[in-house]
Motif scaffolding. Structure first.
Motif, PDB file in Angstrom:
ATOM      1  N   HIS A  65       0.723  -1.029   0.143  1.00 23.09           N
ATOM      2  CA  HIS A  65       0.110  -0.116   0.096  1.00 23.09           C
ATOM      3  C   HIS A  65       0.880   1.190   0.064  1.00 23.09           C
ATOM      4  CE1 HIS A  65      -3.488   2.502   0.560  1.00 23.09           C
ATOM      5  NE2 HIS A  65      -3.093   2.932   1.479  1.00 23.09           N
ATOM      6  N   CYS A  66       1.978   1.195   0.822  1.00 16.79           N
ATOM      7  CA  CYS A  66       2.925   2.282   0.890  1.00 16.79           C
ATOM      8  C   CYS A  66       3.312   2.843  -0.785  1.00 16.79           C
ATOM      9  CB  CYS A  66       4.030   2.102   1.632  1.00 16.79           C
ATOM     10  SG  CYS A  66       3.564   2.288   3.441  1.00 16.79           S
ATOM     11  N   ASP A  67       3.700   1.793  -1.456  1.00 14.75           N
ATOM     12  CA  ASP A  67       4.176   1.875  -2.910  1.00 14.75           C
ATOM     13  C   ASP A  67       3.159   2.410  -3.518  1.00 14.75           C
ATOM     14  OD1 ASP A  67       6.385   0.439  -2.019  1.00 14.75           O
ATOM     15  OD2 ASP A  67       5.750  -1.244  -3.183  1.00 14.75           O
ATOM     16  N   LYS A  68       1.903   2.223  -3.537  1.00 11.36           N
ATOM     17  CA  LYS A  68       0.817   2.902  -4.218  1.00 11.36           C
ATOM     18  C   LYS A  68       0.690   4.343  -3.787  1.00 11.36           C
ATOM     19  CE  LYS A  68      -2.286  -1.092  -4.549  1.00 11.36           C
ATOM     20  NZ  LYS A  68      -3.324  -1.794  -4.094  1.00 11.36           N
ATOM     21  N   LEU A  69       1.055   4.912  -2.534  1.00 16.03           N
ATOM     22  CA  LEU A  69       1.081   6.204  -1.906  1.00 16.03           C
ATOM     23  C   LEU A  69       2.173   6.829  -2.194  1.00 16.03           C
ATOM     24  CD1 LEU A  69      -0.191   5.427   1.743  1.00 16.03           C
ATOM     25  CD2 LEU A  69      -1.506   6.250  -0.305  1.00 16.03           C
ATOM     26  N   GLY A  70       3.252   6.068  -2.927  1.00 13.31           N
ATOM     27  CA  GLY A  70       4.662   6.837  -3.226  1.00 13.31           C
ATOM     28  C   GLY A  70       5.464   7.121  -1.733  1.00 13.31           C
ATOM     29  N   MET A  71       5.361   6.283  -0.681  1.00 15.49           N
ATOM     30  CA  MET A  71       5.880   6.747   0.377  1.00 15.49           C
ATOM     31  C   MET A  71       6.767   5.491   0.912  1.00 15.49           C
ATOM     32  SD  MET A  71       2.513   8.749   2.121  1.00 15.49           S
ATOM     33  CE  MET A  71       3.586   9.716   3.150  1.00 15.49           C
ATOM     34  N   ASP A  72       7.595   5.807   2.045  1.00 15.94           N
ATOM     35  CA  ASP A  72       8.273   4.501   2.514  1.00 15.94           C
ATOM     36  C   ASP A  72       7.910   5.006   4.121  1.00 15.94           C
ATOM     37  OD1 ASP A  72      10.207   2.763   3.206  1.00 15.94           O
ATOM     38  OD2 ASP A  72      12.095   3.770   3.327  1.00 15.94           O
ATOM     39  N   LEU A  73       7.289   4.297   4.672  1.00 13.43           N
ATOM     40  CA  LEU A  73       6.625   4.608   5.994  1.00 13.43           C
ATOM     41  C   LEU A  73       7.145   3.244   6.756  1.00 13.43           C
ATOM     42  CD1 LEU A  73       3.111   5.673   5.453  1.00 13.43           C
ATOM     43  CD2 LEU A  73       5.153   7.231   5.703  1.00 13.43           C
ATOM     44  N   MET A  74       7.318   3.519   8.064  1.00 11.54           N
ATOM     45  CA  MET A  74       7.151   2.625   9.222  1.00 11.54           C
ATOM     46  C   MET A  74       6.015   1.667   9.205  1.00 11.54           C
ATOM     47  SD  MET A  74       9.932   3.384  12.034  1.00 11.54           S
ATOM     48  CE  MET A  74       9.845   1.911  12.680  1.00 11.54           C
ATOM     49  N   TYR A  75       6.174   0.566   9.800  1.00 14.60           N
ATOM     50  CA  TYR A  75       4.990  -0.273   9.946  1.00 14.60           C
ATOM     51  C   TYR A  75       4.687  -0.224  11.421  1.00 14.60           C
ATOM     52  CZ  TYR A  75       1.781  -4.365  10.611  1.00 14.60           C
ATOM     53  OH  TYR A  75       0.820  -5.157  10.744  1.00 14.60           O
ATOM     54  N   ARG A  76       3.705   0.526  11.727  1.00 16.25           N
ATOM     55  CA  ARG A  76       3.533   0.748  13.260  1.00 16.25           C
ATOM     56  C   ARG A  76       1.964   0.264  13.731  1.00 16.25           C
ATOM     57  NH1 ARG A  76       6.157   5.658  12.225  1.00 16.25           N
ATOM     58  NH2 ARG A  76       7.981   6.062  13.405  1.00 16.25           N
ATOM     59  N   PRO A  77       1.795  -0.941  13.846  1.00 19.27           N
ATOM     60  CA  PRO A  77       0.341  -1.275  14.164  1.00 19.27           C
ATOM     61  C   PRO A  77       0.154  -1.052  15.628  1.00 19.27           C
ATOM     62  CG  PRO A  77       1.748  -3.318  13.967  1.00 19.27           C
ATOM     63  CD  PRO A  77       2.537  -2.030  13.511  1.00 19.27           C
ATOM     64  N   LEU A  78      -1.005  -0.308  16.055  1.00 19.52           N
ATOM     65  CA  LEU A  78      -1.132   0.148  17.407  1.00 19.52           C
ATOM     66  C   LEU A  78      -1.907  -1.081  18.146  1.00 19.52           C
ATOM     67  CD1 LEU A  78      -2.007   3.750  16.886  1.00 19.52           C
ATOM     68  CD2 LEU A  78       0.332   2.633  16.992  1.00 19.52           C
ATOM     69  N   ASN A  79      -2.408  -2.029  17.451  1.00 19.76           N
ATOM     70  CA  ASN A  79      -3.205  -3.261  18.063  1.00 19.76           C
ATOM     71  C   ASN A  79      -2.985  -4.352  17.236  1.00 19.76           C
ATOM     72  OD1 ASN A  79      -4.930  -2.233  15.914  1.00 19.76           O
ATOM     73  ND2 ASN A  79      -6.271  -3.753  16.891  1.00 19.76           N
ATOM     74  N   ARG A  80      -2.804  -5.549  17.776  1.00 19.81           N
ATOM     75  CA  ARG A  80      -2.632  -6.753  17.034  1.00 19.81           C
ATOM     76  C   ARG A  80      -3.899  -7.721  17.293  1.00 19.81           C
ATOM     77  NH1 ARG A  80       2.387 -10.384  18.952  1.00 19.81           N
ATOM     78  NH2 ARG A  80       1.160 -11.764  17.835  1.00 19.81           N
ATOM     79  N   LEU A  81      -3.877  -8.650  16.311  1.00 16.98           N
ATOM     80  CA  LEU A  81      -4.913  -9.688  16.450  1.00 16.98           C
ATOM     81  C   LEU A  81      -4.173 -10.881  16.216  1.00 16.98           C
ATOM     82  CD1 LEU A  81      -7.883  -8.103  14.412  1.00 16.98           C
ATOM     83  CD2 LEU A  81      -7.532  -8.020  16.900  1.00 16.98           C
ATOM     84  N   ASP A  82      -4.722 -12.012  16.775  1.00 12.29           N
ATOM     85  CA  ASP A  82      -4.186 -13.283  16.568  1.00 12.29           C
ATOM     86  C   ASP A  82      -4.374 -13.557  14.981  1.00 12.29           C
ATOM     87  OD1 ASP A  82      -3.507 -13.628  19.184  1.00 12.29           O
ATOM     88  OD2 ASP A  82      -5.649 -14.756  19.567  1.00 12.29           O
ATOM     89  N   ARG A  83      -3.639 -14.584  14.285  1.00 17.60           N
ATOM     90  CA  ARG A  83      -3.656 -14.999  13.059  1.00 17.60           C
ATOM     91  C   ARG A  83      -4.840 -15.196  12.542  1.00 17.60           C
ATOM     92  NH1 ARG A  83      -2.882 -19.516  10.077  1.00 17.60           N
ATOM     93  NH2 ARG A  83      -2.741 -20.852  11.802  1.00 17.60           N
ATOM     94  N   ASP A  84      -5.827 -15.926  13.220  1.00 18.49           N
ATOM     95  CA  ASP A  84      -7.094 -16.445  12.883  1.00 18.49           C
ATOM     96  C   ASP A  84      -8.615 -15.607  13.252  1.00 18.49           C
ATOM     97  OD1 ASP A  84      -6.391 -18.394  11.125  1.00 18.49           O
ATOM     98  OD2 ASP A  84      -6.168 -20.001  12.843  1.00 18.49           O
ATOM     99  N   THR A  85      -8.122 -14.646  14.044  1.00 19.89           N
ATOM    100  CA  THR A  85      -8.636 -13.516  14.500  1.00 19.89           C
ATOM    101  C   THR A  85      -8.916 -12.539  13.526  1.00 19.89           C
ATOM    102  OG1 THR A  85      -8.491 -13.779  16.934  1.00 19.89           O
ATOM    103  CG2 THR A  85      -9.510 -11.790  16.149  1.00 19.89           C
TER     104      THR A  85
END
Length: 301
Positions: free
Chosen positions: A121-141
């Protein structure tokens, strides 16, 4: 790169830059220290400024976050998998994460995570951003995962957002509404499975049954604490585990994964401070099961 522009109004006349950023806009000391080390981090009226410099009406203070200096997403393998984006602005993005997708890379998951989707998605925006998820879910949630696009957004929103979960349970809770306040810990130190135990960490889950059909129930959850597997452990403790949860309940022929979804998320927009409320609709497997079993009470609202 993200630049925020603040026009100084008369009530802040004589306030220094550091106090203004902290008091008015909620910047942390750590963020301000980082900004001081950027050549373009803090500019006042077009020139570099110090945190002790005083502000006056009509001044323009510009704050720039140079995320590309922090090793952004350029090292992630790109994933072409389509993941629904339910909200996006200059600072934040909310994905409706599918089941079977980890939030983070790990051994065996180098190219199929939400981090890989974010990189594409950052490629589409033309940006190089850090990946900063503020919450996380289990793989199957499945459901809402909030990602910050810059350090300021992360610092402002971390621990300042609220989530509601929905699950289909294999059973009916003892009351239509309730509060489970029992501690949780790992069953064994090196294993993922959690158990209810007096020597565990406090865990509090509020639940409300939306509708039931036969031995299934569709339930809302609001958590007061954020322990790993909290909903899954607490519902198993009540005798109505999340449907399809093989770790705390049993495998189901009705669904191929645990029927747990992060449905709503609310957070302040970092710049405007407006409260944003986002709904992440149930994914098709849970929607279809709700309809099939008659659990169709406002599942899309």
């Amino acid at each position: 790169m993200r630049t925020l522009r603040y026009e100084i109004t008369p009530e802040y006349d004589g306030m220094n830059v550091e106090r203004y950023l902290k008091k008015v806009h909620g910047y942390s000391s750590r963020t301000i220290v980082k900004l001081k080390h950027y050549d373009r981090g803090m500019y006042l009226n077009g020139a570099h400024t110090r945190t002790i410099d005083l502000l006056h009406p009509g001044d323009v203070l510009e704050i720039t976050f140079l995320d590309s200096e922090e090793h952004g997403v350029e090292h992630f393998i790109r994933s072409n998998r389509q993941v629904q984006i339910v909200y996006e602005d200059h600072d934040l993005i909310v994905f409706n994460k599918p089941a079977d997708m980890p939030c983070h890379q790990s051994c065996g998951h180098a190219a199929d995570t939400l981090a890989n989707v974010f990189a594409a998605h950052c490629d589409k925006l033309g940006m190089d951003l850090m990946y900063r998820p503020l919450n996380r879910l289990d793989r199957d949630t499945s459901g809402a995962v909030l990602v910050a696009k810059n350090r300021f957004a992360a610092a402002t929103v971390t621990n300042n957002f609220h989530k509601t979960y929905q699950a289909i349970l294999d059973g009916i809770p003892p009351q239509m509404e309730g509060r489970v306040d029992v501690p949780i810990r790992r069953e064994f130190p090196e294993e993922m499975r959690r158990i209810v135990a007096d020597d565990g960490q406090r865990a509090v889950t509020n639940y409300r049954v939306l509708v039931q059909s036969g031995n299934l129930s569709l339930v809302d959850f609001v958590l007061e604490t954020g322990r790993t597997h909290q909903i899954r452990v607490h519902m198993a403790y009540l005798g109505c585990p999340v449907l399809g949860d093989e770790l705390y309940g049993r495998k189901s022929e009705l669904i191929s994964r645990q029927a747990l979804h992060c449905r709503h998320i609310a957070f302040p927009q970092p710049v405007s401070r407006e409260e944003i409320r986002v709904d992440c609709p149930l994914l098709p497997d849970m929607q279809e099961l709700c309809i099939k079993m008659g659990l169709n009470l406002d599942i899309n609202e």
